[in-house]
Structure formats: structure tokens, C-alpha cells
Motif scaffolding. Sequence first.
Motif: not given
Length: 215
Positions: A196-215
Amino acid sequence: MTTPIPFPADQPAHSLDYWLSFELARVSPATAPSRLRQLADAQGSLAAAWSSAIAAGPVFILAGGTVSLMSNKPVWMLTLGPLGAGLFVLGVFSWKRVRATLPNTERLLISRGPGSARGGIMMVSALAAILGGILAPALPGISARGAASLAGVICIYLITVALLAACILVPSVVMGRARQSFRRRIRANPDLRKAVEDDLASWRDPYGNASYGPL
């Protein structure tokens, strides 16, 4: 004069623990989308499907044993028994594997069942009542054939309700707790947390500027 070091473009603005906090989840609407919720819901859908297999396995074994005992034909147990055992073992193996890895969110996962324990209980109860209502008018005639016939019909009804619970109620409970379970396993499983930490470091919202969380 010292030149300030620019903030790395690929560095997450917040840590994973920040996005996992209960406080942040409480102030965020449950329907608000986030990457963490997408991961939790997708993993929950897969885990729910395999939890249904885990629950249905013993029901198949019970059905095979019951029908074989009532009909004095072991072929039912010899057929449904291994099927139920195989379904249970496959379900447990796949359920553990799914919960320990990140799901592929690019694949479309469609769940048409209830998404909470309450919804699952209501659906199973309604279907059980409908099935009971269909069988009720025939019970006097079945009872007249003997206690064994009546017991057989009751056993088949109960097994059917148990199968409904395995296929509807159990997955709905898993789905209803998907996000809480995902948070707990991230904190308890170092490998899942690293993924999940690796995903957090690499993920970018492809459709806008959404944040990674919350859960």
C-alpha cells in the motif's frame, strides 16, 4: 544564501498513517471516493466471493450426508462430499491470498448482493419466508405420507436456507466490514502495508485531483 531544496514531485503529501486514521474517516462522507476505499472495496468484493465458497462447502457436505442417509444411497455423499470439501479448501486458500495482496482495480468488479450484514439478513429472511410460504400448503399432504416424508422436506428446506445464508449473508457481512478489515490488516501485515505504501508513492488520480484517502 542557501537555495531551498524543492519538494519532490513524486513525494506523497501525507503519510499512510494519516490516511488510515479513524478521525479522518469519521469526518469524511462514506460515499466520498478515495484510492484507499477503492482498494478496500475491490479486495472486499473478492474476499466476499471466496467467503461464500468457504461457507457453501460444509453445506454441500451436510446436504450429501442428509440425502444419502434418508435415501440410503451413498452416491449423494460420494458426490457432494468431495465437492463441498474441495470448495471449502479452494475458498480458504484463495480468501487468504486475496486478503494479503492488493487487488487489480482496473478490472470491473460487480457485486449485486447486499453490502451489509443487515441487508443480507433481510434478503435471506425474505427468501426463506417466500420458500416457506410455497411449501406450507403442501405440508398436510406430505405429513399424511408419514413422518419420514415430512422430516425430509423440512431437512431440504433448512439446507436450502443454509445455502442462501452461505451465498448471500456471509458475503454481505464480509463486504460490510471490508474497509475496517482492510485498515486492520494494513497495520498487522507488513507485506500488505509495504504494498500500500508503494501504491501511495506512485498513484495519481487519472481523472482529476482526488486524494489517496481517507479509508
